[in-house]
Design a protein around this motif. Structure first.
Motif, PDB file in Angstrom:
ATOM      1  N   ARG A 128      -7.513 -48.543 -10.898  1.00 18.45           N
ATOM      2  CA  ARG A 128      -6.401 -48.740 -11.729  1.00 18.45           C
ATOM      3  C   ARG A 128      -6.387 -48.434 -13.156  1.00 18.45           C
ATOM      4  O   ARG A 128      -5.325 -48.082 -13.400  1.00 18.45           O
ATOM      5  N   GLU A 129      -7.428 -48.636 -13.412  1.00 23.50           N
ATOM      6  CA  GLU A 129      -7.723 -48.051 -15.049  1.00 23.50           C
ATOM      7  C   GLU A 129      -7.334 -46.544 -15.084  1.00 23.50           C
ATOM      8  O   GLU A 129      -6.784 -46.292 -16.132  1.00 23.50           O
ATOM      9  N   LYS A 130      -7.635 -45.874 -14.125  1.00 19.51           N
ATOM     10  CA  LYS A 130      -7.456 -44.557 -14.261  1.00 19.51           C
ATOM     11  C   LYS A 130      -6.011 -44.155 -14.041  1.00 19.51           C
ATOM     12  O   LYS A 130      -5.517 -43.163 -14.543  1.00 19.51           O
ATOM     13  N   MET A 131      -5.279 -44.887 -13.249  1.00 19.48           N
ATOM     14  CA  MET A 131      -3.905 -44.594 -12.866  1.00 19.48           C
ATOM     15  C   MET A 131      -3.077 -44.913 -14.248  1.00 19.48           C
ATOM     16  O   MET A 131      -1.940 -44.129 -14.613  1.00 19.48           O
ATOM     17  N   ALA A 132      -3.519 -45.951 -14.901  1.00 21.10           N
ATOM     18  CA  ALA A 132      -2.838 -46.340 -16.292  1.00 21.10           C
ATOM     19  C   ALA A 132      -3.040 -45.362 -17.073  1.00 21.10           C
ATOM     20  O   ALA A 132      -2.089 -45.117 -18.120  1.00 21.10           O
ATOM     21  N   ALA A 133      -4.295 -44.693 -17.330  1.00 22.59           N
ATOM     22  CA  ALA A 133      -4.720 -43.609 -18.322  1.00 22.59           C
ATOM     23  C   ALA A 133      -3.865 -42.552 -17.915  1.00 22.59           C
ATOM     24  O   ALA A 133      -3.338 -41.789 -19.142  1.00 22.59           O
ATOM     25  N   GLU A 134      -3.354 -42.251 -16.954  1.00 24.75           N
ATOM     26  CA  GLU A 134      -2.811 -40.961 -16.389  1.00 24.75           C
ATOM     27  C   GLU A 134      -1.289 -41.045 -16.366  1.00 24.75           C
ATOM     28  O   GLU A 134      -0.493 -40.287 -16.127  1.00 24.75           O
ATOM     29  N   ASN A 135      -0.892 -42.432 -16.560  1.00 25.39           N
ATOM     30  CA  ASN A 135       0.576 -42.865 -16.358  1.00 25.39           C
ATOM     31  C   ASN A 135       1.127 -42.530 -14.910  1.00 25.39           C
ATOM     32  O   ASN A 135       2.199 -41.936 -14.893  1.00 25.39           O
ATOM     33  N   ILE A 136       0.428 -42.724 -13.967  1.00 23.59           N
ATOM     34  CA  ILE A 136       1.019 -42.517 -12.457  1.00 23.59           C
ATOM     35  C   ILE A 136       0.913 -43.884 -11.729  1.00 23.59           C
ATOM     36  O   ILE A 136       0.322 -45.081 -12.089  1.00 23.59           O
ATOM     37  N   HIS A 137       1.835 -44.051 -10.716  1.00 21.04           N
ATOM     38  CA  HIS A 137       1.640 -45.418 -10.137  1.00 21.04           C
ATOM     39  C   HIS A 137       1.170 -45.082  -8.584  1.00 21.04           C
ATOM     40  O   HIS A 137       0.821 -43.957  -8.368  1.00 21.04           O
ATOM     41  N   LEU A 138       1.234 -46.222  -8.148  1.00 14.67           N
ATOM     42  CA  LEU A 138       0.594 -46.518  -6.734  1.00 14.67           C
ATOM     43  C   LEU A 138       1.155 -45.465  -5.683  1.00 14.67           C
ATOM     44  O   LEU A 138       0.664 -44.778  -4.834  1.00 14.67           O
ATOM     45  N   GLU A 139       2.588 -45.631  -5.798  1.00 17.02           N
ATOM     46  CA  GLU A 139       3.374 -44.670  -4.851  1.00 17.02           C
ATOM     47  C   GLU A 139       3.426 -43.238  -5.122  1.00 17.02           C
ATOM     48  O   GLU A 139       3.265 -42.385  -4.030  1.00 17.02           O
ATOM     49  N   ASP A 140       2.892 -42.742  -6.346  1.00 23.47           N
ATOM     50  CA  ASP A 140       2.726 -41.412  -6.604  1.00 23.47           C
ATOM     51  C   ASP A 140       1.285 -41.068  -5.672  1.00 23.47           C
ATOM     52  O   ASP A 140       1.311 -39.842  -5.257  1.00 23.47           O
ATOM     53  N   VAL A 141       0.445 -41.924  -5.859  1.00 19.96           N
ATOM     54  CA  VAL A 141      -0.869 -41.199  -5.406  1.00 19.96           C
ATOM     55  C   VAL A 141      -1.036 -41.526  -3.812  1.00 19.96           C
ATOM     56  O   VAL A 141      -1.514 -40.460  -3.223  1.00 19.96           O
ATOM     57  N   LEU A 142      -0.323 -42.672  -3.318  1.00 19.33           N
ATOM     58  CA  LEU A 142      -0.029 -42.447  -1.616  1.00 19.33           C
ATOM     59  C   LEU A 142       0.856 -41.362  -1.233  1.00 19.33           C
ATOM     60  O   LEU A 142       0.416 -40.838  -0.397  1.00 19.33           O
ATOM     61  N   ALA A 143       1.869 -41.049  -2.042  1.00 17.53           N
ATOM     62  CA  ALA A 143       2.699 -39.741  -1.662  1.00 17.53           C
ATOM     63  C   ALA A 143       1.931 -38.678  -1.701  1.00 17.53           C
ATOM     64  O   ALA A 143       2.418 -37.524  -0.897  1.00 17.53           O
ATOM     65  N   GLY A 144       0.893 -38.409  -2.653  1.00 22.61           N
ATOM     66  CA  GLY A 144       0.273 -37.187  -2.756  1.00 22.61           C
ATOM     67  C   GLY A 144      -0.994 -37.071  -1.924  1.00 22.61           C
ATOM     68  O   GLY A 144      -1.667 -36.008  -1.911  1.00 22.61           O
TER      69      GLY A 144
END
Length: 416
Positions: A128-144
């Motif tokens: 969660r911390e890394k996602m916030a630092a990179e300004n990406i959302h959960l759906e972006d991660v799952l889609a990729g």
């Protein structure tokens, strides 16, 4: 013109701090007085603020320990920074150019993952911390993610919700280990706690308090109190006031050792332990013995809010003569709180539990609380420590005694 942004000084005795996190990136345009970073010292969290507008260049990595007054970043003031409203308007009106390298639109990305599935995805704190630092959302991660194989599906079918196998085929539970760097605040807290154990003759005395009279008083007068002041009165404020008045009767509990001398303040400044995201903080309420309950509650709320938001100043956390901690909010029944040096004593509140007690020869059910006083036996004798806690108990069980400095009406009448 290039402006150097230096690390501010949190206090006289502090020579280095940790740059906890940046709120901007190199190359960003920043405005004057904009918050750039959070800085953690061993006593408080401070903000690094931009002295001028311009283009910023970061010189220090997040998490790095740096010297006070060293340069953390530079701002090029020759770069013109548009007003924030103008930037927002341009962002809304300007069309997004279509290129072969462009990322898919947010709406498209969100549609790629079913909404119901998102709510069931477990995310570790580190992720969660890394996602916030990179300004990406959960759906972006799952889609990729890569395509799922039949083996992936079989592995899920063999796992129950808690990570253990449900079928005949063996499956290993998830056994992640996360490591995080200890903050400057946590490091200093660790040193102080060990210091207390090694350098004081700490002893703890206990008592129990019948909370029914105080709880009935609050229930009866809380609506009128809220109508007049705009906020509720809590139990801690009563304990602060009772402790302050008891400290005036037992000044050694309010004293400190300084070398070969005993320092006994004529005032009572009580530090209150507050759990914050950064760790334990102890803001100080001044002159608790002379200010009214409403003022104590207001100051307690103000300092607690600042501590939890990480905006409390060093001055607001120094100079206490005594400390109160409340483990009851976490469900603690009884504990031996550790002294907050250089103070000599600390009182601990605990949870309130209905228990059978004897009252006038009858067994009744009352809301009871255990209270504890840890003290330095080098300076505080048993008579003062026990007497202090008994006086606190008397005033909590009969709150009107706080109007007479802990004396009964008869004692006041007879001037005893």
């Amino acid at each position: 013109m290039i402006v150097d942004v230096k690390v501010p000084t949190p206090g006289e005795s502090i020579t280095e701090v940790e740059l906890a996190s940046w709120t901007v990136k190199s190359g960003d345009l920043v405005h004057r007085n904009q918050e750039l970073a959070e800085i953690e010292s061993d006593k408080a969290t401070l903000s690094l603020v931009a002295p001028e507008s311009g283009k910023i260049e970061l010189l220090v990595e997040a998490g790095e320990v740096i010297k006070v007054n060293s340069i953390a970043c530079k701002i090029d003031t020759s770069v013109e920074v548009p007003e924030e409203d103008t930037v927002a308007a341009v962002a809304e009106d300007e069309p997004v150019p279509e290129t072969s390298q462009a990322k898919p639109a947010a709406a498209t990305t969100k549609q790629a993952v079913e909404p119901d599935a998102l709510s069931k995805v477990k995310v570790t704190p580190l992720a969660r911390e890394k996602m916030a630092a990179e300004n990406i959302h959960l759906e972006d991660v799952l889609a990729g993610l890569k395509k799922l194989s039949a083996g992936d599906v079989d592995a899920v079918l063999r796992m129950s919700d808690n990570g253990y196998q449900t079928g005949a085929t063996p499956a290993s539970p998830i056994r992640d280990v996360e490591r995080s760097k200890m903050s400057q605040l946590r490091k200093q807290l660790s040193k102080r706690l060990v210091q207390v154990k090694n350098e004081t003759a700490m002893l703890t005395t206990f008592n129990e308090v019948d909370m029914q009279p105080l709880m009935q008083l609050r229930k009866k007068y809380q609506p009128a109190f809220v109508e007049k002041y705009g906020y509720k009165i809590g139990l801690i404020s009563f304990f602060l006031k009772a402790s302050a008045l008891a400290l005036k009767k037992h000044p050694m509990v309010n004293s400190q050792i300084d070398g070969d001398e005993i320092v006994s303040p004529s005032y009572v400044d009580i530090a209150v332990a507050v759990q914050s995201p950064k760790g334990l903080m102890v803001p100080v309420i001044r002159n608790v013995d002379v200010i009214p309950l409403a003022a104590i509650e207001a100051e307690l709320k103000r300092l607690a809010d600042k501590a939890r938001s990480g905006k409390i100043s060093l001055d607001e956390m120094t100079g206490g003569t005594f400390t109160l901690t409340n483990g009851g909010v976490f469900g603690s029944m009884m504990s031996t709180p550790l002294i907050n040096p250089p103070q000599s004593a600390i009182i601990g509140m605990h949870n309130i539990v209905d228990r059978p007690v004897a009252v006038d020869g009858q067994v009744v059910i009352r809301p009871m609380m255990y209270v504890a006083l840890s003290y330095d036996h080098r300076i505080i004798d048993g008579k003062d420590s026990v007497g202090f806690l008994v006086d606190v108990k008397k005033m909590i069980e009969n709150p009107a005694l706080m109007l007479t400095n802990g004396k009964s009406i008869e004692e006041v009448l007879l001037d005893l």
